[in-house]
Design a protein around this motif. Structure first.
Motif, PDB file in Angstrom:
ATOM      1  N   PRO A  67       0.811  -1.224   0.000  1.00  0.00           N
ATOM      2  CA  PRO A  67       0.000   0.000   0.000  1.00  0.00           C
ATOM      3  C   PRO A  67       0.842   1.271   0.000  1.00  0.00           C
ATOM      4  O   PRO A  67       0.372   2.323  -0.359  1.00  0.00           O
ATOM      5  CB  PRO A  67      -0.811  -0.111   1.296  1.00  0.00           C
ATOM      6  CG  PRO A  67       0.005  -0.974   2.199  1.00  0.00           C
ATOM      7  CD  PRO A  67       0.742  -1.931   1.292  1.00  0.00           C
ATOM      8  N   MET A  68       2.081   1.153   0.452  1.00  0.00           N
ATOM      9  CA  MET A  68       2.944   2.342   0.485  1.00  0.00           C
ATOM     10  C   MET A  68       4.413   1.915   0.540  1.00  0.00           C
ATOM     11  O   MET A  68       4.722   0.746   0.751  1.00  0.00           O
ATOM     12  CB  MET A  68       2.593   3.223   1.688  1.00  0.00           C
ATOM     13  CG  MET A  68       2.838   2.586   3.046  1.00  0.00           C
ATOM     14  SD  MET A  68       2.035   3.476   4.402  1.00  0.00           S
ATOM     15  CE  MET A  68       3.063   4.935   4.551  1.00  0.00           C
ATOM     16  N   ALA A  69       5.317   2.862   0.320  1.00  0.00           N
ATOM     17  CA  ALA A  69       6.744   2.575   0.385  1.00  0.00           C
ATOM     18  C   ALA A  69       7.136   2.265   1.827  1.00  0.00           C
ATOM     19  O   ALA A  69       6.634   2.893   2.749  1.00  0.00           O
ATOM     20  CB  ALA A  69       7.524   3.770  -0.143  1.00  0.00           C
ATOM     21  N   SER A 119       7.040   1.703   8.040  1.00  0.00           N
ATOM     22  CA  SER A 119       7.185   2.876   7.188  1.00  0.00           C
ATOM     23  C   SER A 119       6.817   4.103   7.989  1.00  0.00           C
ATOM     24  O   SER A 119       5.893   4.057   8.799  1.00  0.00           O
ATOM     25  CB  SER A 119       6.265   2.752   5.972  1.00  0.00           C
ATOM     26  OG  SER A 119       6.328   3.928   5.194  1.00  0.00           O
ATOM     27  N   GLU A 153       4.021   0.788  12.199  1.00  0.00           N
ATOM     28  CA  GLU A 153       3.762  -0.550  11.687  1.00  0.00           C
ATOM     29  C   GLU A 153       2.555  -0.454  10.764  1.00  0.00           C
ATOM     30  O   GLU A 153       1.497   0.028  11.148  1.00  0.00           O
ATOM     31  CB  GLU A 153       3.424  -1.506  12.838  1.00  0.00           C
ATOM     32  CG  GLU A 153       4.579  -1.736  13.788  1.00  0.00           C
ATOM     33  CD  GLU A 153       4.132  -2.398  15.087  1.00  0.00           C
ATOM     34  OE1 GLU A 153       3.074  -3.052  15.099  1.00  0.00           O
ATOM     35  OE2 GLU A 153       4.853  -2.245  16.088  1.00  0.00           O
ATOM     36  N   ILE A 154       2.734  -0.916   9.539  1.00  0.00           N
ATOM     37  CA  ILE A 154       1.661  -0.808   8.553  1.00  0.00           C
ATOM     38  C   ILE A 154       1.209  -2.224   8.187  1.00  0.00           C
ATOM     39  O   ILE A 154       1.955  -2.967   7.546  1.00  0.00           O
ATOM     40  CB  ILE A 154       2.146  -0.104   7.258  1.00  0.00           C
ATOM     41  CG1 ILE A 154       2.913   1.186   7.573  1.00  0.00           C
ATOM     42  CG2 ILE A 154       0.973   0.110   6.300  1.00  0.00           C
ATOM     43  CD1 ILE A 154       2.086   2.324   8.067  1.00  0.00           C
ATOM     44  N   GLU A 173      -3.282  -5.540   4.293  1.00  0.00           N
ATOM     45  CA  GLU A 173      -4.479  -6.372   4.310  1.00  0.00           C
ATOM     46  C   GLU A 173      -4.778  -6.929   2.930  1.00  0.00           C
ATOM     47  O   GLU A 173      -4.554  -6.260   1.925  1.00  0.00           O
ATOM     48  CB  GLU A 173      -5.681  -5.540   4.802  1.00  0.00           C
ATOM     49  CG  GLU A 173      -5.536  -5.133   6.256  1.00  0.00           C
ATOM     50  CD  GLU A 173      -6.769  -4.413   6.774  1.00  0.00           C
ATOM     51  OE1 GLU A 173      -7.715  -4.196   6.003  1.00  0.00           O
ATOM     52  OE2 GLU A 173      -6.758  -4.066   7.971  1.00  0.00           O
ATOM     53  N   GLN A 230       5.707   1.684  -3.242  1.00  0.00           N
ATOM     54  CA  GLN A 230       4.251   1.564  -3.334  1.00  0.00           C
ATOM     55  C   GLN A 230       3.906   0.710  -4.553  1.00  0.00           C
ATOM     56  O   GLN A 230       4.546   0.824  -5.591  1.00  0.00           O
ATOM     57  CB  GLN A 230       3.625   2.957  -3.464  1.00  0.00           C
ATOM     58  CG  GLN A 230       2.110   2.915  -3.429  1.00  0.00           C
ATOM     59  CD  GLN A 230       1.511   4.316  -3.371  1.00  0.00           C
ATOM     60  OE1 GLN A 230       2.129   5.240  -2.880  1.00  0.00           O
ATOM     61  NE2 GLN A 230       0.300   4.447  -3.873  1.00  0.00           N
ATOM     62  N   ASN A 284       3.624   3.442  18.418  1.00  0.00           N
ATOM     63  CA  ASN A 284       3.905   2.853  17.107  1.00  0.00           C
ATOM     64  C   ASN A 284       2.874   1.817  16.691  1.00  0.00           C
ATOM     65  O   ASN A 284       2.903   1.320  15.584  1.00  0.00           O
ATOM     66  CB  ASN A 284       5.305   2.239  17.092  1.00  0.00           C
ATOM     67  CG  ASN A 284       6.352   3.320  17.160  1.00  0.00           C
ATOM     68  OD1 ASN A 284       6.158   4.419  16.642  1.00  0.00           O
ATOM     69  ND2 ASN A 284       7.457   3.030  17.835  1.00  0.00           N
ATOM     70  N   PRO A 333      -0.697   0.833  15.457  1.00  0.00           N
ATOM     71  CA  PRO A 333      -1.790   1.529  14.779  1.00  0.00           C
ATOM     72  C   PRO A 333      -3.063   1.535  15.625  1.00  0.00           C
ATOM     73  O   PRO A 333      -3.291   0.630  16.424  1.00  0.00           O
ATOM     74  CB  PRO A 333      -2.015   0.697  13.514  1.00  0.00           C
ATOM     75  CG  PRO A 333      -0.809  -0.146  13.363  1.00  0.00           C
ATOM     76  CD  PRO A 333      -0.240  -0.349  14.712  1.00  0.00           C
ATOM     77  N   SER A 388      -4.554   5.689  11.852  1.00  0.00           N
ATOM     78  CA  SER A 388      -3.254   5.017  11.713  1.00  0.00           C
ATOM     79  C   SER A 388      -3.395   3.512  11.480  1.00  0.00           C
ATOM     80  O   SER A 388      -2.400   2.822  11.268  1.00  0.00           O
ATOM     81  CB  SER A 388      -2.351   5.311  12.915  1.00  0.00           C
ATOM     82  OG  SER A 388      -2.949   4.895  14.113  1.00  0.00           O
ATOM     83  N   LYS A 389      -4.629   3.007  11.491  1.00  0.00           N
ATOM     84  CA  LYS A 389      -4.830   1.596  11.131  1.00  0.00           C
ATOM     85  C   LYS A 389      -4.521   1.372   9.642  1.00  0.00           C
ATOM     86  O   LYS A 389      -4.205   0.264   9.228  1.00  0.00           O
ATOM     87  CB  LYS A 389      -6.273   1.201  11.433  1.00  0.00           C
ATOM     88  CG  LYS A 389      -6.563  -0.267  11.170  1.00  0.00           C
ATOM     89  CD  LYS A 389      -7.906  -0.699  11.712  1.00  0.00           C
ATOM     90  CE  LYS A 389      -8.140  -2.178  11.411  1.00  0.00           C
ATOM     91  NZ  LYS A 389      -9.302  -2.382  10.555  1.00  0.00           N
ATOM     92  N   LYS A 438      -2.254   2.598   6.356  1.00  0.00           N
ATOM     93  CA  LYS A 438      -1.059   3.318   5.903  1.00  0.00           C
ATOM     94  C   LYS A 438      -0.480   4.200   7.015  1.00  0.00           C
ATOM     95  O   LYS A 438       0.036   5.284   6.759  1.00  0.00           O
ATOM     96  CB  LYS A 438      -1.386   4.178   4.677  1.00  0.00           C
ATOM     97  CG  LYS A 438      -1.785   3.366   3.438  1.00  0.00           C
ATOM     98  CD  LYS A 438      -1.952   4.292   2.263  1.00  0.00           C
ATOM     99  CE  LYS A 438      -2.253   3.522   0.986  1.00  0.00           C
ATOM    100  NZ  LYS A 438      -2.372   4.405  -0.169  1.00  0.00           N
ATOM    101  N   GLY A 439      -0.631   3.762   8.256  1.00  0.00           N
ATOM    102  CA  GLY A 439      -0.063   4.491   9.386  1.00  0.00           C
ATOM    103  C   GLY A 439      -0.705   5.846   9.634  1.00  0.00           C
ATOM    104  O   GLY A 439      -0.214   6.634  10.434  1.00  0.00           O
ATOM    105  N   PHE A 463      -1.493  11.333   2.397  1.00  0.00           N
ATOM    106  CA  PHE A 463      -1.162  11.138   0.985  1.00  0.00           C
ATOM    107  C   PHE A 463      -1.951  12.155   0.152  1.00  0.00           C
ATOM    108  O   PHE A 463      -2.716  12.941   0.699  1.00  0.00           O
ATOM    109  CB  PHE A 463      -1.559   9.720   0.545  1.00  0.00           C
ATOM    110  CG  PHE A 463      -0.611   8.656   0.995  1.00  0.00           C
ATOM    111  CD1 PHE A 463       0.293   8.089   0.101  1.00  0.00           C
ATOM    112  CD2 PHE A 463      -0.612   8.202   2.312  1.00  0.00           C
ATOM    113  CE1 PHE A 463       1.169   7.095   0.510  1.00  0.00           C
ATOM    114  CE2 PHE A 463       0.261   7.217   2.725  1.00  0.00           C
ATOM    115  CZ  PHE A 463       1.151   6.655   1.827  1.00  0.00           C
ATOM    116  N   MET A 492       3.402  11.893   3.592  1.00  0.00           N
ATOM    117  CA  MET A 492       4.230  10.846   3.002  1.00  0.00           C
ATOM    118  C   MET A 492       5.415  11.475   2.282  1.00  0.00           C
ATOM    119  O   MET A 492       5.301  12.565   1.721  1.00  0.00           O
ATOM    120  CB  MET A 492       3.396   9.996   2.024  1.00  0.00           C
ATOM    121  CG  MET A 492       4.115   8.771   1.500  1.00  0.00           C
ATOM    122  SD  MET A 492       4.605   7.662   2.853  1.00  0.00           S
ATOM    123  CE  MET A 492       5.737   6.570   2.015  1.00  0.00           C
ATOM    124  N   SER A 515       7.588   8.887  -5.271  1.00  0.00           N
ATOM    125  CA  SER A 515       6.306   8.611  -5.920  1.00  0.00           C
ATOM    126  C   SER A 515       5.252   9.649  -5.530  1.00  0.00           C
ATOM    127  O   SER A 515       4.446  10.063  -6.361  1.00  0.00           O
ATOM    128  CB  SER A 515       5.837   7.176  -5.656  1.00  0.00           C
ATOM    129  OG  SER A 515       5.318   7.063  -4.364  1.00  0.00           O
TER     130      SER A 515
END
Lengths: 70, 508
Positions: free
Chosen positions: A7-9, A34, A38-39, A42, A62, B270, B272, B318-319, B321-322, B326, B357, B361
């Motif tokens: 989902p992301m870098a 990232s 913690e990412i 899913e 990503q 840290n 989520p 934060s659940k 992509k943190g 974006f 972010m 990209s």
């Protein structure tokens, strides 16, 4: 072949699922690290894990494919 | 024929639309007939109808659109509803006259305007009189823009809305879409095949789920016509009739079972945290309506009530992509802020943000433009506005989430808040880069850890936020709901400032 992508870098911190595991929508398959968070990655699909395409510690961009489902 | 028999026959014919036509069974499959939709939507059905007999000369009942006014929860609402059973709900000349007249009426009467869209688009055989002139289909979009921010405009997409007609959902405040039924695209799959050789299904090209998940055109995805109608009614309950009125305040009721927020908020920064847990815990019971649930999930936008008062919530989640900002999450929040501000809905920001972010990209796709858009929406908002530092409140993300320098009416903090320009990791790296490089490699880890711990001790809510009066108050989470209710009631008294100018030059 269905794929689950990043989902992301970030960096692959922990791989949760192993080949052969069943995966359903919303299951956590991997955890990235990232932006100091913690990412959870899913599943946006359903199937059985056919192949893990990355290793723990690997830096991913990503949309990098992480897991192949069959 | 007798004068009145003739009238009755004409009226009955127009009211039936195309529901008795042979082809209508297929067009209405899994759908509710337009007039039955209106009966479900309004308290007492459509009370005033305009233009029922339009289109009769060319044998098109009501020219495939029903326009009129009824009441929803006792308040007047204007309606424009396509009839898919007549010529696939397509637009003719009289369709345009009826739609534009109802738009003007909503503006005159200062009442919300709802579009029930279910239409194959413009009728090519009527283009000669309806396409090019000053009185033409395009007036519908002109009016949509004139009405934007004047009265609430809600689109419920029950079926197709192709090509030009796609700009009705494109220009409305909010779009409800029925899964597997609603579609919107500029060019159809057949055109995509012909023009650019792309093979794609209608659902993948412009289906409801695609728009609610990826394009962001759809705001609320529902599973049936009935659910769409129920959601539309709920939605209007958060809105006033027009920009110059305030939203209706519901009868207040205490929460049936107030949750223990102390136990609910994680202490490890840290890990989520699904911010919706906190939003639901703060809100009046059953008052949570999420907008864009499936799109840019790292940002949650939702309507709630606090002590009966409608509030727009903008919160980092934060659940997903943190919770990082974006391009899409910035767009989502900015549009939601504009919507709430337009209709006097106060804003609550919940911060759990480690920043925008970074990386090529997002830079290449314009994170600065999109981030600036969010910052601009926040700084322009003139409705009562409260921001709460829930967990991380770092750097540019803190500002974009209505941080104290953007002058909210109140900046509150929970004891779990971590306000800082950057987090410990980045800070130590930036401050001690040269020193770290000079150390023997074996000594670096210990040095970095010591400095990070030292830094982390300094970024707590007491040293920065409370001590320098960057926040009005540090609040126990279990007292936050009452604190917000009291403060929003107070700030509702403030006058709305207007800056004299034509328009800001907005980043987009």
């Amino acid at each position: 072949m269905k794929k689950i992508a990043s989902p992301m870098a970030g960096t692959v911190w922990k791989i949760v699922k192993a080949p052969g595991d069943a995966v359903d929508y919303g299951d956590t398959v991997m955890i990235l690290e990232s932006m100091k968070m913690e990412i959870a990655v899913e599943a946006d699909n359903r199937g059985t894990v056919a192949k893990i395409l990355v290793e723990e510690g690997e830096v991913v961009d990503q949309d990098t494919p992480l897991i192949e489902l069959s | 024929m007798d004068l009145y028999d003739d009238f009755k026959q004409r009226e009955a014919w127009a009211l039936a639309g195309g529901r008795n036509a042979e082809k209508s069974a297929k067009l209405l499959e899994g759908k509710i007939f337009v007039r039955d939709r209106l009966d479900l939507f309004f308290d007492n059905g459509l009370e005033i109808e305009d233009g029922l007999l339009a289109g009769a000369e060319k044998r098109v009942p009501a020219d495939a659109v029903v326009t009129g006014i009824g009441k929803v929860d006792g308040r007047m609402v204007a309606m424009i509803a396509n009839d898919i059973s007549v010529k696939a709900g397509s637009w003719g000349y009289q369709t345009m006259l009826k739609i534009t007249r109802m738009q003007e009426r909503a503006r005159e009467l200062k009442i919300p305007l709802v579009y029930f869209v279910d239409s194959a688009g413009a009728r090519i055989d009527e283009q000669k009189q309806s396409y090019l002139g000053r009185t033409a289909w395009g007036n519908i979009f002109y009016n949509l823009v004139q009405l934007s921010g004047v009265v609430p405009q809600l689109c419920v997409l029950f079926g197709p809305s192709p090509a030009g007609a796609a700009y009705i959902p494109g220009l409305c405040d909010t779009v409800v879409m029925v899964d597997k039924k609603a579609t919107a695209y500029v060019g159809s799959p057949r055109m995509a095949k012909m023009a650019i050789g792309e093979d794609i299904s209608e659902e993948d090209l412009g289906g409801a789920r695609m728009h609610c998940t990826l394009s962001g055109l759809g705001d609320i995805l529902v599973q049936s016509d009935a659910e769409a109608i129920a959601v539309a009614k709920t939605y209007l309950g958060y809105f006033p009739g027009s920009w110059s009125q305030t939203p209706p305040i519901a009868a207040t009721a205490a929460q049936a079972a107030p949750p223990d927020l102390e136990a609910l908020l994680p202490r490890d920064q840290n890990v989520p945290f699904d911010i919706k847990t906190l939003i639901r815990a703060l809100a009046d019971d059953d008052s949570f309506l999420e907008s864009k649930e499936l799109f840019a999930k790292e940002m949650t936008t939702a309507f709630i009530r606090l002590g009966g008062r409608p509030i727009g919530v903008v919160a980092n989640n934060s659940k997903f992509k943190g919770g990082v900002l974006f391009n899409d999450s910035s767009d989502k929040a900015a549009r939601f802020i504009w919507l709430c501000n337009a209709f006097n809905i106060p804003l609550l920001f919940l911060q759990d943000i480690s920043g925008y972010m970074i990386g090529s990209s997002v830079e290449k796709t314009g994170i600065i433009r999109h981030g600036a858009k969010l910052l601009s929406a926040v700084c322009e908002a003139s409705v009562p506005r409260i921001a709460v530092m829930v967990r991380k409140a770092y750097g540019g993300g803190f500002l974009a989430m209505s941080g104290a320098p953007t002058k909210p009416d109140a900046m509150l903090a929970l004891p779990t808040a971590m306000p800082a320009l950057v987090g410990p990791e980045a800070a130590v790296n930036a401050m001690y880069f040269n020193q770290i490089a000079e150390l023997a490699p074996a000594d670096r880890a210990a040095f970095i850890k010591a400095k990070r711990d030292e830094y982390a001790r300094d970024i707590n809510v007491y040293s920065a936020a409370a001590d320098s009066f960057a926040s009005e108050a540090v609040v126990h989470p279990n007292k936050l709901r009452d604190e917000l209710i009291n403060r929003f009631a107070l700030y509702a008294l403030k006058p709305t400032p207007a800056i004299e100018r034509r328009n800001a030059v907005h980043p987009v």
